[in-house]
Design an enzyme around this catalytic site. Structure first.
Site, PDB file in Angstrom:
ATOM      1  N   ASP A  34       1.013  -1.294  -0.185  1.00  0.00           N
ATOM      2  CA  ASP A  34       0.069  -0.019   0.067  1.00  0.00           C
ATOM      3  C   ASP A  34       0.859   1.277  -0.036  1.00  0.00           C
ATOM      4  O   ASP A  34       1.187   1.909   1.256  1.00  0.00           O
ATOM      5  CB  ASP A  34      -1.073  -0.023   1.311  1.00  0.00           C
ATOM      6  CG  ASP A  34      -2.181   0.992   0.987  1.00  0.00           C
ATOM      7  OD1 ASP A  34      -2.227   1.483  -0.190  1.00  0.00           O
ATOM      8  OD2 ASP A  34      -3.099   0.960   1.837  1.00  0.00           O
TER       9      ASP A  34
ATOM     10  N   ALA B 289      -1.084   2.490  16.356  1.00  0.00           N
ATOM     11  CA  ALA B 289      -1.022   1.641  17.494  1.00  0.00           C
ATOM     12  C   ALA B 289      -0.408   0.317  17.528  1.00  0.00           C
ATOM     13  O   ALA B 289       0.184  -0.132  18.143  1.00  0.00           O
ATOM     14  CB  ALA B 289      -2.524   1.392  18.118  1.00  0.00           C
TER      15      ALA B 289
ATOM     16  N   LYS C 266     -16.189   3.142   7.937  1.00  0.00           N
ATOM     17  CA  LYS C 266     -15.229   2.048   7.437  1.00  0.00           C
ATOM     18  C   LYS C 266     -15.956   1.440   6.263  1.00  0.00           C
ATOM     19  O   LYS C 266     -16.976   1.255   6.095  1.00  0.00           O
ATOM     20  CB  LYS C 266     -14.997   1.112   8.634  1.00  0.00           C
ATOM     21  CG  LYS C 266     -14.244   1.709   9.553  1.00  0.00           C
ATOM     22  CD  LYS C 266     -13.759   0.786  10.519  1.00  0.00           C
ATOM     23  CE  LYS C 266     -12.798  -0.585  10.124  1.00  0.00           C
ATOM     24  NZ  LYS C 266     -11.568   0.246   9.550  1.00  0.00           N
TER      25      LYS C 266
ATOM     26  N   HIS D 224      -7.609   8.022   6.443  1.00  0.00           N
ATOM     27  CA  HIS D 224      -6.529   7.306   6.389  1.00  0.00           C
ATOM     28  C   HIS D 224      -6.849   5.875   5.131  1.00  0.00           C
ATOM     29  O   HIS D 224      -7.825   5.177   5.128  1.00  0.00           O
ATOM     30  CB  HIS D 224      -6.586   6.199   7.915  1.00  0.00           C
ATOM     31  CG  HIS D 224      -5.432   5.092   7.680  1.00  0.00           C
ATOM     32  ND1 HIS D 224      -5.542   3.921   8.486  1.00  0.00           N
ATOM     33  CD2 HIS D 224      -4.172   5.219   7.332  1.00  0.00           C
ATOM     34  CE1 HIS D 224      -4.444   3.350   8.350  1.00  0.00           C
ATOM     35  NE2 HIS D 224      -3.567   3.868   7.488  1.00  0.00           N
TER      36      HIS D 224
ATOM     37  N   HIS E 106       3.452   5.227  13.555  1.00  0.00           N
ATOM     38  CA  HIS E 106       2.357   5.196  12.672  1.00  0.00           C
ATOM     39  C   HIS E 106       1.072   5.017  13.149  1.00  0.00           C
ATOM     40  O   HIS E 106       0.073   5.437  12.407  1.00  0.00           O
ATOM     41  CB  HIS E 106       2.744   4.529  11.185  1.00  0.00           C
ATOM     42  CG  HIS E 106       2.244   3.135  11.173  1.00  0.00           C
ATOM     43  ND1 HIS E 106       2.548   2.339  12.027  1.00  0.00           N
ATOM     44  CD2 HIS E 106       1.369   2.935  10.189  1.00  0.00           C
ATOM     45  CE1 HIS E 106       1.855   1.134  11.677  1.00  0.00           C
ATOM     46  NE2 HIS E 106       1.156   1.459  10.419  1.00  0.00           N
TER      47      HIS E 106
ATOM     48  N   HIS F  22      -8.521   1.052   6.706  1.00  0.00           N
ATOM     49  CA  HIS F  22      -8.678   2.398   6.154  1.00  0.00           C
ATOM     50  C   HIS F  22      -9.931   3.099   6.760  1.00  0.00           C
ATOM     51  O   HIS F  22     -10.972   2.125   6.937  1.00  0.00           O
ATOM     52  CB  HIS F  22      -8.714   2.412   4.732  1.00  0.00           C
ATOM     53  CG  HIS F  22      -7.350   1.954   4.236  1.00  0.00           C
ATOM     54  ND1 HIS F  22      -7.013   1.598   3.110  1.00  0.00           N
ATOM     55  CD2 HIS F  22      -6.049   1.960   4.947  1.00  0.00           C
ATOM     56  CE1 HIS F  22      -5.608   1.380   2.785  1.00  0.00           C
ATOM     57  NE2 HIS F  22      -5.121   1.441   4.141  1.00  0.00           N
TER      58      HIS F  22
ATOM     59  N   ASN G  95       3.876   4.909   4.232  1.00  0.00           N
ATOM     60  CA  ASN G  95       4.576   3.612   3.700  1.00  0.00           C
ATOM     61  C   ASN G  95       5.218   4.319   2.489  1.00  0.00           C
ATOM     62  O   ASN G  95       4.745   4.254   1.211  1.00  0.00           O
ATOM     63  CB  ASN G  95       3.545   2.760   3.121  1.00  0.00           C
ATOM     64  CG  ASN G  95       3.056   1.711   4.110  1.00  0.00           C
ATOM     65  OD1 ASN G  95       3.631   2.016   5.332  1.00  0.00           O
ATOM     66  ND2 ASN G  95       2.069   1.061   3.773  1.00  0.00           N
TER      67      ASN G  95
ATOM     68  N   SER H 156      -6.354   9.051  18.969  1.00  0.00           N
ATOM     69  CA  SER H 156      -5.458   9.527  18.021  1.00  0.00           C
ATOM     70  C   SER H 156      -4.599  10.543  18.673  1.00  0.00           C
ATOM     71  O   SER H 156      -5.195  11.336  19.272  1.00  0.00           O
ATOM     72  CB  SER H 156      -6.062   9.808  16.609  1.00  0.00           C
ATOM     73  OG  SER H 156      -6.824   8.497  16.251  1.00  0.00           O
TER      74      SER H 156
END
Lengths: 134, 460
Positions: free
Chosen positions: B97, B385, B459, B236, B383, B205, B325, B364
């Site tokens: 990703d 948890a 989500k 995200h 980046h 995500h 990434n 967060s």
């Protein structure tokens, strides 16, 4: 035969078969089981000729599955049968038959080389582990 | 790997010396406290970090952040800086990703303003931002448009009407990696990403509305316009199928090229090629193009959120957007120019916002990078948890209705496309984000600015 084993972030798939050809076919079915594929609306039969070459048999398995994965993502193509014309340590050529379009319930980003190891057991059967990035 | 193999540098940093294994070129360091180290040792993440320490041209240390967990090839939460003159680039050190990252938006409204309309707002977000497997995006890109997206990233999205120049000033690298070459992106990769621009995808995500629940640094918070009980929105996601295919294509190419370059690696997923080689340069150019696709993806999602965000006189401004990434050519103290691989690690240059999302039920953080990071961690921080529970186990052990009840009690509205997607990302599947952040802060590589609590999660 394939089974899904735990992995902290991804999916670990164990595949066993009596022949190399069966191992490749079972691994393909294992990949589809993780994707939760089902026939889409208006699904029709398809046939595709696929050729993949790689550095060794393990890489060949991974590259073959990634080719299958690309086809499911791009053309919604899912294959039930594979008829192998060639399956050496470095090349596979086969006729795949299945349907399109298919629907997916889950995503797989890629089949990885990590932990992959296609080999023959003492009893003559074939096996490998595969880690799928989800 | 056992605890006795590690040496304590200080309370939040441990090291596996180079002598641990004969093929290591540098030591391997992990940012963690002693309690979290015990958990890290339960999976194979540090063995994977040792493998990273064997890559040709790696400088100073292979590094793991406190959110590290087992991946494939590189551990997730890994950083490696490699000399481009005699070293390699490894697609496995970026992952499939490419430019998965986080964007943080700030509302001018308070929690009191948003709470009465939270449910319809969450539903509007779920309708307005495509998520889940197979949901296409708002634009069908023509070949030329995709070419420009791959070359210019978020800047092209802005030129297409999805945002403003001001947005670009608040994105890492201005939302465009200059080394991108669309010609290096395969037909299959383009096809895989063709209808995915402006989509979240599935897995971990999300789009999330958060309430600012703690301010740690008033001055920095003021710089970013944050106040207690203010509202922020996190995005995200990454480069979707296009990036996945770029990585797949490149790793296959490098598997074939390694023997020719005389390279062997302890894990084939670390397949690599010299940075100064046709394969290395080709991957860097394709990866940069995929990263640009991801920056544009988050730009289109931002535009979609702004469209459905119907609170009167409100504006959603970007605080920052980070990639976690990616590989970048950077200059660092002691080592000069290096190709920094960050796989599940966030750039944390001094003063730069560092966005660390937690799980859907936990906090967060917004941090800012510190000078220490430049000397110790190649300007990098954690980046997220970090997972501790497999998705399979999460599906078996966590009941969907129980999870929904718990989220409701926490005041969190969840809009999820699938039951499976929700339970796999339950809070207990992740490490304690507060402990992860404390390690980063105590080690001095980034400092805490503000903490957010989720109030609505969307989500796939």
């Amino acid at each position: 035969m394939f089974s899904v084993e735990p992995h902290v972030a991804d999916v670990r798939l164990r595949v066993n078969a009596q022949t190399r050809e069966e191992l490749f076919t079972e691994a393909m079915r294992g990949l589809y089981s993780v994707l939760h594929v089902a026939p889409g609306t208006g699904a029709r039969p398809i046939s595709r000729h696929v050729v993949v070459d790689s550095v060794d048999l393990t890489a060949l398995m991974v590259d073959f599955l990634n080719e299958i994965l690309s086809r499911v993502h791009i053309g919604q193509e899912v294959f039930a049968q594979a008829k192998f014309a060639t399956l050496t340590d470095t090349e596979v050529a086969c006729e795949l038959t299945g349907i399109a379009p298919a629907e997916l319930e889950a995503d797989v980003k890629a089949v990885t080389y990590h932990e992959a190891d296609v080999h023959q057991e003492a009893d003559g059967s074939w096996t490998t582990m595969l880690v799928l990035d989800i | 790997m056992e605890k006795r193999h590690l040496e304590k540098i200080h309370d939040n940093l441990w090291e596996v010396p180079k002598s641990y294994r004969g093929d290591m070129h540098v030591p391997a360091r992990v940012y963690t406290n002693e309690r979290m180290l015990e958990a890290i040792l339960r999976d194979r993440s540090l063995d994977q970090l040792i493998n990273v320490a064997t890559l040709p041209g790696i400088r100073k240390h292979a590094i793991a952040m406190p959110d590290v967990h087992e991946g494939y090839g590189f551990p997730i939460g890994g950083v490696a800086a490699i000399d481009p003159r005699d070293g390699v680039i490894s697609p496995g050190g970026i992952g499939y990703d490419i430019n998965c990252g986080v964007r943080l938006l700030r509302s001018t409204k308070s929690f009191a303003d948003v709470e009465p309309v939270l449910r319809p707002l969450a539903k509007a977000l779920a309708r307005g931002v495509p998520s889940g497997v197979g949901r296409g995006g708002p634009v069908q890109l023509k070949a030329k448009d995709l070419e420009l997206i791959l070359r210019d990233g978020a800047a092209r999205a802005v030129a297409m009407g999805y945002g403003s120049q001001e947005d670009l000033n608040r994105i890492e690298s201005g939302g465009r990696l200059g080394g991108a070459d669309p010609e290096r992106v395969s037909h299959a990769a383009r096809e895989r990403g063709r209808d995915q621009l402006g989509t979240i995808g599935s897995g971990n995500h999300f789009v999330e509305i958060d309430r600012v629940d703690t301010i740690y640094d008033e001055e920095e918070a003021k710089r970013f316009g944050l106040v207690l009980d203010g509202i922020v929105v996190q995005i995200h996601t990454g480069s979707r199928g296009l990036g996945h295919q770029v990585a797949t294509d490149s790793i296959k190419t490098m598997m074939k090229a390694m023997a020719r370059h005389g390279i062997s690696v302890p894990d084939p997923q670390l397949a690599c090629a010299p940075f100064r080689s046709a394969e290395g340069e080709g991957y860097f150019a394709a990866m940069s193009a995929a990263a640009n696709f991801a920056f544009a993806n988050r730009q289109l999602i931002t535009a979609a959120i702004r469209r459905v965000w119907t609170l009167d006189d409100d504006e959603l401004e970007i605080i920052y957007d980070v990639a976690h990434n990616v590989a970048k050519l950077e200059r660092h103290p002691d080592v000069g120019e290096v190709i920094v691989h960050r796989k599940g690690a966030t750039r944390a240059f001094p003063g730069q916002p560092v966005l660390i999302p937690g799980s859907m039920g936990t906090a967060s953080y917004l941090l800012v990078g510190h000078e220490t990071a430049m000397h110790e961690s190649f300007g990098s921080s954690c980046h997220g948890a970090g997972r501790v529970m497999s998705r399979t186990k999460a599906r078996h052990e966590i009941r969907h209705d129980d999870l929904r009840t718990r989220l409701e009690k926490l005041g969190i509205v969840a809009e999820a496309g699938s039951v499976k997607g929700l339970v796999e990302e339950a809070p207990e599947a992740y490490k304690d984000i507060d402990a992860v952040i404390d390690v980063v802060a105590n080690a001095g590589i980034a400092k805490k600015v503000a903490r957010f609590r989720p109030i609505a999660v969307v989500k796939g």
